[in-house]
Design an enzyme around this catalytic site. Structure first.
Site, mmCIF file in Angstrom:
data_model
loop_
_atom_site.group_PDB
_atom_site.id
_atom_site.type_symbol
_atom_site.label_atom_id
_atom_site.label_comp_id
_atom_site.label_asym_id
_atom_site.label_seq_id
_atom_site.Cartn_x
_atom_site.Cartn_y
_atom_site.Cartn_z
ATOM 1 N N SER A 176 -8.584 12.716 1.723
ATOM 2 C CA SER A 176 -8.699 11.752 0.486
ATOM 3 C C SER A 176 -7.273 11.606 0.235
ATOM 4 C CB SER A 176 -9.213 12.630 -0.657
ATOM 5 O OG SER A 176 -8.766 11.795 -1.600
ATOM 6 N N GLN A 178 -6.214 9.869 -2.505
ATOM 7 C CA GLN A 178 -6.026 10.226 -3.717
ATOM 8 C C GLN A 178 -5.614 11.489 -3.936
ATOM 9 O OE1 GLN A 178 -9.627 9.190 -5.597
ATOM 10 N NE2 GLN A 178 -9.720 7.185 -5.109
ATOM 11 N N ASP A 329 -14.370 2.328 2.151
ATOM 12 C CA ASP A 329 -15.181 1.575 1.136
ATOM 13 C C ASP A 329 -15.526 0.486 1.744
ATOM 14 O OD1 ASP A 329 -13.614 3.076 -0.835
ATOM 15 O OD2 ASP A 329 -11.605 1.959 -0.960
HETATM 16 C C1 S3P Z 1 -8.005 5.032 -2.548
HETATM 17 C C2 S3P Z 1 -8.577 6.189 -1.608
HETATM 18 C C3 S3P Z 1 -9.806 6.340 -1.506
HETATM 19 C C4 S3P Z 1 -10.780 5.030 -1.693
HETATM 20 C C5 S3P Z 1 -10.464 4.453 -2.907
HETATM 21 C C6 S3P Z 1 -8.827 4.037 -2.861
HETATM 22 C C7 S3P Z 1 -6.566 5.025 -2.805
HETATM 23 O O1 S3P Z 1 -10.619 7.291 -2.114
HETATM 24 O O2 S3P Z 1 -12.031 5.338 -1.484
HETATM 25 O O3 S3P Z 1 -10.942 3.137 -3.060
HETATM 26 O O4 S3P Z 1 -6.103 4.123 -3.508
HETATM 27 O O5 S3P Z 1 -6.033 6.336 -2.752
HETATM 28 P P1 S3P Z 1 -10.169 8.886 -1.473
HETATM 29 O O6 S3P Z 1 -8.972 9.439 -1.668
HETATM 30 O O7 S3P Z 1 -11.265 9.631 -2.639
HETATM 31 O O8 S3P Z 1 -11.140 8.959 -0.124
#
Ligand code: S3P
Length: 447
Positions: A176, A178, A329
């Protein structure tokens, strides 16, 4: 200015495009990079000008939150100007921070707030309030901050930031970006070295942009494709103008539409081509897509190019699980492409899709099933049967579940289907792709 588009549903009936899609377009700015630009510019000292910012609902929520924390953010036409406060200098918000539909905004900001000695309360819309926050609250609490959440670690939550944050060292249990970013951003105002180990590389926009703002970020490769990322705090960010590339995740929708609508040929200019984002393009090429990159260049520290797409006969594909982070995504719209391909496809390792803006695994299956496509889930894999000339595609109603990408995927399906596809609500498209319907109409879609 907060907009409230979501108060009423905007249903849409989509019929197969009667003409080939053609023309040259640009898609809106990258969502991931736009959130980071606003957050880092707010943490920097000085004034940053951002061009190409995605002016979608999700990013406007981030702008609003950073204002509530003391940054001055204005825009003149397409130029966004941020007067930063400096790391450690955010002020306590007077009201609840409402992150709308955006998981990225909520999780990245949690990291920043955890190492500022202020108390804040964060909420979101019904979709975001159902998504797991435990993945950030567990590692972030290691720095001395405290999170009080609703049952199941859901929003709303209160964040009591640490006054003297200690650095976090953490190995990500799920791939992740995020979570990685939340920890790195917390580390900016912690004393000492913050370390994040990711078993599989995920999008590195936070690392790239921290470097862009003058923070030394160390990135080491670890065995089996992973990375160890570290930075030392407290770190000072220097204001630095940002150019946001077109969002490859948004480009996916017109790309798949042009592949599927016979005789189409379109060009999408200025699309971000960071290799940790382009898994879909590789997959579509494996399926037989004509998808060419022209004028490849570096803009604002990220690779960018123009994409030329021609309608193509696609065949089924087997997508390995390790590719998932680079196209996480894009699975709903890839599934639509697979439904029109010759032969069956297997998309592997999709467990993270269950915790997106909707349960995207179930919702994508439902989207296809409602429109006559044979699809099943085995463990974390989705298996989609390709086109069967005896069975028409379309004729169903798609429930989009507050999920912009499901809405756009359903529209793409309808543009290539035999029977009209009804989409229950297209309002959420504005979270990531304002102007999607008119942009597609400019290509000839006739929506
Ligand atoms: C993102 C990370 C992804 C992605 C989201 C944007 C980001 O999520 O699905 O649309 O900007 O870091 P995850 O970290 O939950 O995989």
């Amino acid at each position: 200015m907060q907009r409230h588009h979501h108060a009423s549903a905007a249903p849409l009936s989509v019929s197969r495009s009667s003409v080939p899609l053609s023309g040259t377009i640009a898609v809106p700015g990258d969502k991931s990079i736009s959130h980071r630009a606003l957050m880092l510019a707010s943490l920097a000292e000085g004034r940053t000008t951002i061009t190409g910012l995605l002016e979608g609902e999700d990013v406007l929520r981030t702008a609003q939150a950073m204002r509530a924390l003391g940054a001055k953010i204005t825009h003149e036409g397409e130029k966004w100007i941020v007067e930063g406060r400096g790391v450690g200098a955010l002020s306590e918000p007077e009201d609840v921070l409402d992150m709308g539909n955006s998981g990225t905004a909520a999780r990245l900001l949690s990291g920043i707030l955890s190492s500022h000695g202020i108390t804040s309360i964060m909420t979101g819309d019904a979709s975001l309030r159902s998504r797991p926050m435990r993945r950030v609250t567990v590692p972030l609490a290691e720095n001395g901050s405290c999170f009080v959440t609703r049952k199941g670690e859901r929003l709303p939550m209160a964040i009591v930031g640490s006054r003297q944050a200690t650095p976090i060292s953490y190995r990500l249990p799920v791939a992740s970006a995020q979570v990685k970013s939340a920890i790195l951003l917390a580390g900016l105002n912690a004393q000492g070295e913050t370390r994040v180990e990711e078993p599989v590389a995920t999008r590195d926009h936070t690392e790239n942009m921290l470097r862009h703002f003058g923070v030394p970020v160390q990135i080491d490769k670890i065995p089996e494709g992973g990375r160890l990322i570290s930075l030392t705090g407290p770190a000072a960010l220097k204001a630095h103008d940002v150019v946001v590339p077109g969002d490859p995740s948004s480009s996916a929708f017109p790309i798949v539409a042009a592949l599927l609508v016979p005789n189409s040929e379109i060009v999408i200019v200025g699309v971000g081509l960071n290799v940790l984002r382009t898994g879909l393009f590789a997959t579509l090429r494996e399926m037989g897509a004509v998808l060419l990159v022209e004028n490849e260049r570096i803009e604002g520290g990220e690779p960018v190019g123009d994409l030329r797409v021609k309608a193509s006969a696609l065949h089924g594909v087997d997508v390995p699980p390790e590719r998932a982070p680079s196209m996480i995504d894009e699975y709903p719209v890839l599934a639509v492409a697979c439904a029109f391909a010759n032969g069956s496809s297997r998309l592997r390792g999709l467990e993270e899709l269950r915790v997106k803006e909707s349960d995207r695994l179930s919702a994508t299956v439902a989207l296809l099933v409602a429109n006559g496509v044979s699809v099943r889930v085995e463990d974390d894999d989705m298996i989609i049967d390709g086109r069967d000339s005896n069975k028409p595609i379309g004729g169903g109603t798609v429930e989009t579940k507050m999920d912009h990408r499901l809405a756009m995927s359903a529209i793409v399906l309808g543009l290539a289907a035999d029977l009209p596809v009804h989409v229950d609500d297209t309002a959420f498209i504005d979270t990531s792709f304002p102007g999607f319907v008119s942009l597609m109409n400019g290509l000839g879609a006739g929506l």
